[in-house]
Design a protein around this motif. Sequence first.
Motif, PDB file in Angstrom:
ATOM      1  N   SER A 194       0.835  -1.198   0.000  1.00  0.00           N
ATOM      2  CA  SER A 194       0.000   0.000   0.000  1.00  0.00           C
ATOM      3  C   SER A 194       0.867   1.244   0.000  1.00  0.00           C
ATOM      4  O   SER A 194       2.003   1.240   0.493  1.00  0.00           O
ATOM      5  N   LEU A 195       0.323   2.328  -0.575  1.00  0.00           N
ATOM      6  CA  LEU A 195       1.022   3.601  -0.701  1.00  0.00           C
ATOM      7  C   LEU A 195       0.316   4.671   0.107  1.00  0.00           C
ATOM      8  O   LEU A 195      -0.921   4.683   0.199  1.00  0.00           O
ATOM      9  N   THR A 196       1.094   5.585   0.672  1.00  0.00           N
ATOM     10  CA  THR A 196       0.498   6.754   1.310  1.00  0.00           C
ATOM     11  C   THR A 196       0.242   7.819   0.250  1.00  0.00           C
ATOM     12  O   THR A 196       0.651   7.681  -0.911  1.00  0.00           O
ATOM     13  N   SER A 197      -0.423   8.885   0.624  1.00  0.00           N
ATOM     14  CA  SER A 197      -0.641   9.996  -0.301  1.00  0.00           C
ATOM     15  C   SER A 197       0.696  10.696  -0.556  1.00  0.00           C
ATOM     16  O   SER A 197       1.456  10.964   0.388  1.00  0.00           O
ATOM     17  N   PRO A 198       0.995  11.020  -1.824  1.00  0.00           N
ATOM     18  CA  PRO A 198       2.298  11.625  -2.137  1.00  0.00           C
ATOM     19  C   PRO A 198       2.367  13.092  -1.726  1.00  0.00           C
ATOM     20  O   PRO A 198       1.363  13.794  -1.670  1.00  0.00           O
ATOM     21  N   LEU A 199       3.587  13.522  -1.456  1.00  0.00           N
ATOM     22  CA  LEU A 199       3.901  14.920  -1.191  1.00  0.00           C
ATOM     23  C   LEU A 199       4.987  15.351  -2.176  1.00  0.00           C
ATOM     24  O   LEU A 199       5.725  14.521  -2.709  1.00  0.00           O
ATOM     25  N   GLY A 200       5.124  16.658  -2.407  1.00  0.00           N
ATOM     26  CA  GLY A 200       6.181  17.115  -3.301  1.00  0.00           C
ATOM     27  C   GLY A 200       5.927  18.514  -3.817  1.00  0.00           C
ATOM     28  O   GLY A 200       5.120  19.277  -3.270  1.00  0.00           O
ATOM     29  N   ASN A 201       6.653  18.856  -4.923  1.00  0.00           N
ATOM     30  CA  ASN A 201       6.494  20.164  -5.558  1.00  0.00           C
ATOM     31  C   ASN A 201       6.481  19.974  -7.068  1.00  0.00           C
ATOM     32  O   ASN A 201       6.177  18.867  -7.549  1.00  0.00           O
ATOM     33  N   ALA A 202       6.862  21.001  -7.817  1.00  0.00           N
ATOM     34  CA  ALA A 202       6.765  20.936  -9.279  1.00  0.00           C
ATOM     35  C   ALA A 202       7.710  19.920  -9.885  1.00  0.00           C
ATOM     36  O   ALA A 202       7.469  19.412 -10.986  1.00  0.00           O
TER      37      ALA A 202
END
Length: 696
Positions: free
Chosen positions: A71-79
Amino acid sequence: MSPNPVWLQAFLAGSALSFAVPAHAAEPPRITTVTQTAVSLEAGGSSRLGVQALDPQGSPLTFSWSATAGSLTSPLGNATTSRLYWTAPTCLAEGSAPVMATVTNGHGLSATASFDFSVARDLSVDHQPPFTSWGFEQTEGVGFYSPSMIEAEDLRVHIPAERIRLDVDQRVSVTYVSEGSHASSALGFLYYDDLLRLGYLDVHDTYEDSSDDTLADRNGNGIADLHEDLYNLAPRTGLQARRYIGAVPRCPAQFTSGGFTYSQPELALNANCTPAFQSSARLEDARPGLHPLIDVDVVGSNAPQTPGQGYSDRGLFARIPNLLEPAHELNRFQGLGHLAFLLADDDADRSTFQQLGAVSDVSAASDGIPDYDVSAYDSSGAPRAVNPDPGISALDRTVDLGVIQGGRELVFFLVVVQEEEHDPASNRAYPCLRKQASGRCALHLKTPVSVFFSKAKWNLDQDPLGRTPVAHRNIGCTYQEACQSPSSPSACTVAGTNQKLCGWLDPVTLARLDTPAYGNIVLPQDAESVAPSGNGNMPHLMMRTVGPNQGRWLMGFEDSNGGGDRDFNDVVFRVNTEGRFSYLRSKVLSVADPACAISRVRFRKVDSMGPGCDDSASFAYAVATDCQVCDGTHCSFNPKPTWHPVTAPGTQETIIDVSSSPGHQVCWEARLKTGWFDCRLRIHEVDVGFEAAPVE
């Protein structure tokens, strides 16, 4: 700056279409950095994943993630970056790359990065967290005293005669001890909630507390419905009518008393159903005091020497009220009783009182065994199709009642057949069916068949003496009939006091208790008393815990209406509670993953028994892999998983093959059986590992 376009022209169905294309095709994004904090994980472990990318054309980038397992968590990041966590499944095929990151630019072109993992199949990994109450799906009768110890609680039986209740399910047996009466009697019990369900009780809005409950009189004729149905007193028709308890009424006669019409009680009428009602008979007042003569109605009669088919309600047993019999076609399945002993005679003759016993007396031996073949009947009192022990033997001394449900209150009763008399000055009184508000009896019952309950308020006879306590005995002192007061020479001193009291049990009974058949019970020089009922009725049961544990107690009955000599030893039984079970079931210890099947479970435990335990104490463990039921989107508790017993003794470790019932959700259970109440069972440690592989 965009490259110069090249113009192309095409003809289609006579039409010309023109469009421009770049001189050089657009390029996909470039993934410049890939991060992965762990490659090898345990089941349920996590790894942080990340990608960084740029687009040669400078168009905006979008990131997406997918996983074929785990299972994957919700992704975080930028452009230009994206990161998340992946949680490992229970299992993973070798060489798998279950996670992929996709970067897409503004031209619809994309680049991908895959992440390889391996998930350990290590049986040695312990998945059981420290013990806490919230770490278990079910617990019953256990306490959590530290993160490393679970103990079976000290589940004691509530033994006041007014409220006999077991905390948890327990196996109960009743052992016959002695009989010292000319009467014949039978012992049984009712479940309190059965009477509540049928409307015999008023609970006064306190369902959890039976101490203030009273017998109901739904038809308002002054007689409690329970007493009416014991003797089938209600009229067959009219506003006060109640159903007949039994198959077919034997006697049609009725009588009128206090303005109400009643049926004459069949258990108080002869074989010809001759009416037996006296209006305004002159009898002594049975309330405490001087017992002056009063006018009082009386219904019924004593039995002659040859009663024949009289004094019977024609049920399964002629002289046991149909309501107190086990459910049977002969009482139209209306019986509520469980009859442990149908006859408590143990004397030198082969007869019951005027042949009115529930069964025949077939033995002239006075040996501590009832004078009939007890094993010919089951634990409820119904005849067996096959007798496992034909004839009278030592096995007939004890009746196994089976497992009594915890939390259900029991009410014991003694059905006594003997000739009754009314002489309140000698503590003899006919049962009273209906009282005035003052407590004075308005309608007496004259019958050879009496019923005495462990709940004294339910008894029909009044207490003519009105003394508190009703009886006070030194249970370890030998009973002497001549001992009538503490000043008697045969009274014994209560241990640790200067108080003297008369004894309870005769020397033969005391000696019998101190034998292996009865657990070598030696009663202490200790005081025991019988409290008043609180409503003027006579108590008939003295109860006392005996032996080195709280799981055995003696019941001694007084079998005379009005209390008689108040010795409470006319018939004596020992009740035994064994096999207290405590239980716990862990929560699921593995990640829910239907793509995996657990094939082996490793189980190790450390437990101990205290010095008070005997051979009947035990631990029983089991594991299961289908501890929840899943429908694809949701998993819920499975009340009946496939349990695989753990057979390793002591602290040994064992590996259990569970491949016959493949599942992916591991849990374990433990059943702790303590034979006696001073037995301490403790679980100090449990270690659970498992091995899973992808479902093929």
